[in-house]
Design a protein around this motif. Structure first.
Motif, short mmCIF file in Angstrom:
data_model
loop_
_atom_site.label_atom_id
_atom_site.label_comp_id
_atom_site.label_asym_id
_atom_site.label_seq_id
_atom_site.Cartn_x
_atom_site.Cartn_y
_atom_site.Cartn_z
N LEU A 176 0.83 -1.21 0.00
CA LEU A 176 0.00 0.00 0.00
C LEU A 176 0.86 1.26 0.00
CD1 LEU A 176 -2.67 -1.16 2.59
CD2 LEU A 176 -3.01 -0.91 0.11
N ARG A 177 1.95 1.24 0.75
CA ARG A 177 2.84 2.39 0.81
C ARG A 177 3.52 2.61 -0.55
NH1 ARG A 177 5.10 1.61 5.61
NH2 ARG A 177 3.67 3.08 6.56
N MET A 178 4.02 1.53 -1.16
CA MET A 178 4.70 1.64 -2.46
C MET A 178 3.75 2.13 -3.56
SD MET A 178 7.45 -1.52 -2.60
CE MET A 178 6.25 -2.62 -3.23
N SER A 179 2.47 1.77 -3.45
CA SER A 179 1.50 2.18 -4.47
C SER A 179 1.06 3.63 -4.29
CB SER A 179 0.27 1.27 -4.41
OG SER A 179 -0.47 1.54 -3.23
N GLY A 180 1.34 4.22 -3.14
CA GLY A 180 0.91 5.59 -2.86
C GLY A 180 -0.45 5.67 -2.19
N ILE A 181 -1.10 4.54 -2.00
CA ILE A 181 -2.44 4.52 -1.39
C ILE A 181 -2.42 5.13 0.00
CG2 ILE A 181 -4.24 2.96 -0.48
CD1 ILE A 181 -4.43 3.10 -3.44
N LEU A 182 -1.38 4.87 0.77
CA LEU A 182 -1.36 5.37 2.15
C LEU A 182 -1.17 6.87 2.25
CD1 LEU A 182 0.47 2.56 4.14
CD2 LEU A 182 -1.97 3.00 3.87
N SER A 183 -0.89 7.52 1.12
CA SER A 183 -0.81 8.99 1.15
C SER A 183 -2.19 9.62 1.06
CB SER A 183 0.10 9.50 0.03
OG SER A 183 -0.46 9.21 -1.23
N ILE A 184 -3.20 8.84 0.67
CA ILE A 184 -4.56 9.38 0.54
C ILE A 184 -5.59 8.65 1.40
CG2 ILE A 184 -4.21 10.43 -1.72
CD1 ILE A 184 -5.46 7.93 -2.99
N PHE A 185 -5.26 7.46 1.89
CA PHE A 185 -6.13 6.68 2.77
C PHE A 185 -5.59 6.75 4.19
CE2 PHE A 185 -7.75 4.97 -1.07
CZ PHE A 185 -8.84 4.16 -0.81
N ASP A 186 -6.49 6.78 5.16
CA ASP A 186 -6.09 6.64 6.56
C ASP A 186 -5.84 5.16 6.84
OD1 ASP A 186 -6.47 9.42 7.30
OD2 ASP A 186 -8.62 9.02 7.22
N LEU A 187 -4.91 4.87 7.74
CA LEU A 187 -4.62 3.49 8.13
C LEU A 187 -5.04 3.30 9.58
CD1 LEU A 187 -3.35 0.77 7.33
CD2 LEU A 187 -1.16 1.67 8.18
N PHE A 188 -5.85 2.26 9.83
CA PHE A 188 -6.35 1.98 11.17
C PHE A 188 -5.94 0.57 11.60
CE2 PHE A 188 -9.57 4.81 9.18
CZ PHE A 188 -9.40 5.91 10.00
N ASN A 189 -5.82 0.38 12.91
CA ASN A 189 -5.52 -0.94 13.47
C ASN A 189 -6.75 -1.82 13.53
OD1 ASN A 189 -2.70 -0.70 13.98
ND2 ASN A 189 -3.19 0.66 15.67
N THR A 190 -7.93 -1.20 13.75
CA THR A 190 -9.18 -1.95 13.83
C THR A 190 -10.28 -1.21 13.08
OG1 THR A 190 -10.01 -0.86 15.83
CG2 THR A 190 -8.59 -2.81 16.14
N LEU A 191 -11.30 -1.95 12.68
CA LEU A 191 -12.45 -1.35 12.02
C LEU A 191 -13.17 -0.39 12.95
CD1 LEU A 191 -14.20 -1.24 9.48
CD2 LEU A 191 -15.43 -3.24 10.32
N GLU A 192 -13.29 -0.78 14.21
CA GLU A 192 -13.96 0.07 15.20
C GLU A 192 -13.27 1.42 15.34
OE1 GLU A 192 -13.02 -3.15 15.71
OE2 GLU A 192 -15.04 -4.00 15.51
N GLU A 193 -11.94 1.42 15.31
CA GLU A 193 -11.17 2.67 15.40
C GLU A 193 -11.50 3.58 14.22
OE1 GLU A 193 -6.50 4.10 14.95
OE2 GLU A 193 -6.94 1.96 15.20
N GLY A 194 -11.57 3.02 13.02
CA GLY A 194 -11.88 3.80 11.84
C GLY A 194 -13.28 4.36 11.85
N ILE A 195 -14.25 3.53 12.21
CA ILE A 195 -15.64 3.98 12.28
C ILE A 195 -15.78 5.11 13.30
CG2 ILE A 195 -17.99 3.32 12.97
CD1 ILE A 195 -17.35 0.52 11.77
N GLU A 196 -15.17 4.95 14.46
CA GLU A 196 -15.26 5.98 15.50
C GLU A 196 -14.67 7.29 15.01
OE1 GLU A 196 -13.53 6.84 19.96
OE2 GLU A 196 -13.97 4.77 19.40
N LYS A 197 -13.52 7.24 14.36
CA LYS A 197 -12.90 8.48 13.87
C LYS A 197 -13.79 9.16 12.83
CE LYS A 197 -8.95 10.56 11.72
NZ LYS A 197 -7.61 10.47 11.20
N TYR A 198 -14.31 8.41 11.89
CA TYR A 198 -15.10 9.00 10.82
C TYR A 198 -16.47 9.47 11.27
CZ TYR A 198 -11.67 7.52 7.33
OH TYR A 198 -10.54 7.36 6.57
N GLU A 199 -17.08 8.75 12.18
CA GLU A 199 -18.42 9.10 12.64
C GLU A 199 -18.40 10.27 13.63
OE1 GLU A 199 -21.52 7.90 11.53
OE2 GLU A 199 -20.16 7.17 9.98
N ASN A 200 -17.24 10.55 14.23
CA ASN A 200 -17.15 11.63 15.22
C ASN A 200 -16.39 12.84 14.70
OD1 ASN A 200 -18.52 10.24 17.30
ND2 ASN A 200 -16.68 9.07 17.74
N ARG A 201 -16.28 12.97 13.40
CA ARG A 201 -15.58 14.15 12.87
C ARG A 201 -16.54 15.21 12.42
NH1 ARG A 201 -14.25 14.50 7.13
NH2 ARG A 201 -15.48 12.96 6.08
#
Length: 114
Positions: A89-114
């Motif tokens: 993902l890093r070599m493809s450049g995806i991580l420069s535009i996508f957030d990286l999370f350790n868990t799905l719950e962490e990602g949902i919480e960040k996005y739903e509370n912004r």
């Protein structure tokens, strides 16, 4: 089916199991695009925690969905701890535009509370 699609608030989550190749990508793209048209979705998270293989078709899938979500000022994220997947993902450049999370719950919480 090698994937599960769910909605949490205004975030679409896609859990991919096993391989993400041409065969899975075509079906997955159609299902995601259908879900995006059906309900107002602002954010998208791909859960790759059970991914075992990914080729360039997966990168194309991520980029295409990113364009759709970013056009609506939404955010895209990925869930994985796999060092090899992160390297791809890093070599493809995806991580420069996508957030990286350790868990799905962490990602949902960040996005739903912004």
């Amino acid at each position: 089916m090698n994937f599960e699609i769910n909605i949490a608030g205004n975030t679409l989550t896609i859990k991919i199991k096993g391989a993400l190749d041409d065969h899975v990508t075509l079906d997955l793209r159609e299902n995601i695009d259908y879900a995006l048209c059906k309900k107002e979705i602002k954010n998208l998270i791909f859960d790759l925690s059970e991914l075992t293989f990914m080729d360039s078709a997966g990168i194309g899938l991520f980029m295409g969905r990113y364009k759709k979500i970013s056009a609506q000022n939404g955010k895209c994220g990925l869930v994985t701890k796999d060092k090899q997947i992160i390297k791809i993902l890093r070599m493809s450049g995806i991580l420069s535009i996508f957030d990286l999370f350790n868990t799905l719950e962490e990602g949902i919480e960040k996005y739903e509370n912004r």
